[in-house]
Design a protein around this motif. Sequence first.
Motif, PDB file in Angstrom:
ATOM      1  N   THR A  59       1.312   2.708  -1.069  1.00  0.00           N
ATOM      2  CA  THR A  59      -0.044   1.914  -0.207  1.00  0.00           C
ATOM      3  C   THR A  59      -1.529   1.958  -1.056  1.00  0.00           C
TER       4      THR A  59
ATOM      5  N   ALA B 245      -1.600  -0.044  -3.479  1.00  0.00           N
ATOM      6  CA  ALA B 245      -2.277  -1.603  -3.307  1.00  0.00           C
ATOM      7  C   ALA B 245      -3.762  -2.116  -3.072  1.00  0.00           C
ATOM      8  N   GLU B 246      -3.648  -1.034  -1.737  1.00  0.00           N
ATOM      9  CA  GLU B 246      -5.146  -1.860  -1.812  1.00  0.00           C
ATOM     10  C   GLU B 246      -6.150  -1.137  -2.797  1.00  0.00           C
TER      11      GLU B 246
ATOM     12  N   ALA C  12      -6.049  -1.765  -5.587  1.00  0.00           N
ATOM     13  CA  ALA C  12      -5.981  -2.927  -6.493  1.00  0.00           C
ATOM     14  C   ALA C  12      -7.251  -3.699  -5.628  1.00  0.00           C
TER      15      ALA C  12
ATOM     16  N   LYS D 240       6.334   4.040  -7.199  1.00  0.00           N
ATOM     17  CA  LYS D 240       5.390   2.888  -6.923  1.00  0.00           C
ATOM     18  C   LYS D 240       6.187   1.975  -7.783  1.00  0.00           C
TER      19      LYS D 240
ATOM     20  N   ILE E 266       5.820  -1.575  -5.665  1.00  0.00           N
ATOM     21  CA  ILE E 266       4.857  -2.799  -5.454  1.00  0.00           C
ATOM     22  C   ILE E 266       4.814  -3.271  -6.744  1.00  0.00           C
TER      23      ILE E 266
ATOM     24  N   HIS F 248       5.217  -6.770  -6.670  1.00  0.00           N
ATOM     25  CA  HIS F 248       4.497  -7.465  -6.812  1.00  0.00           C
ATOM     26  C   HIS F 248       3.367  -7.806  -7.472  1.00  0.00           C
ATOM     27  N   GLU F 249       3.315  -6.439  -6.896  1.00  0.00           N
ATOM     28  CA  GLU F 249       1.599  -6.600  -8.534  1.00  0.00           C
ATOM     29  C   GLU F 249       1.660  -6.295  -9.497  1.00  0.00           C
TER      30      GLU F 249
END
Length: 238
Positions: free
Chosen positions: A37, A40-41, A43, A76, A80, A82-83
């Motif tokens: 998480t 992702a933040e 990024a 990880k 994520i 989808h990133e």
Amino acid sequence: MYAQALNAVLERLAAAARDVGRPQPRLLAVSKTQPATAVAEMAAALRASSASNATVTGVAHAPAFGENYVQEALAKQAAISHETLEWHLIGHLQSNKAREAAAAFDWVQTVDRDKLVAALARHRPDDLPPLNVLVQVNIDDEASKHGCAPEQVSALAAAIAAQPRLLLRGLMAIPAPHPDVARRRAAFGRMKTLFDTLATQYPHVDTLSMGMSDDLELAVAEGATMVRVGTALFGKRA
């Protein structure tokens, strides 16, 4: 939540580069021990800052993250998936993890022996671009640190360049954290000398990865093109 910390780091990088008349280096966010998480933040914060998404040549890249352990990074990446991110291995790599690393990472910054070169080349999937590789140098000859000796760089670079599934991009180092700033700066300077020599021999060599949260200004002053920052971005690890 990371925008403020990111902006502070980018301001430090910009000021350091401006002070010595060098291009601003690329920022690698060191995400080891951080949850998916947080990656992702961060990024999202990186994407919001155009300055952080450019190399010294101004070419746009996906947000880049550095991980120390293959298994932690794989978890990880799955969380994520989808990133669209760029993943760098910056921790010591055992040869028995080369298969997974060669498939999961865009860069391996810690190549320091012939056996690892052969293993990464053998396991890099054919449907992926060549794996970007940096030679890790133990520039201060520390017994506790991994990396090849400076005099071994030339032979190791030649071994990497001979592998079509690998792309030699430059050098990486973690100099000893001497309290004497002059000694730390001298180590960065020796790395720059090695890098300049390598860059005259191989056309794709463009990356000198050195400098972290506490010493990025010194690294930039001596010619770093990429800095690896964790604590100043994510905060101190628990």
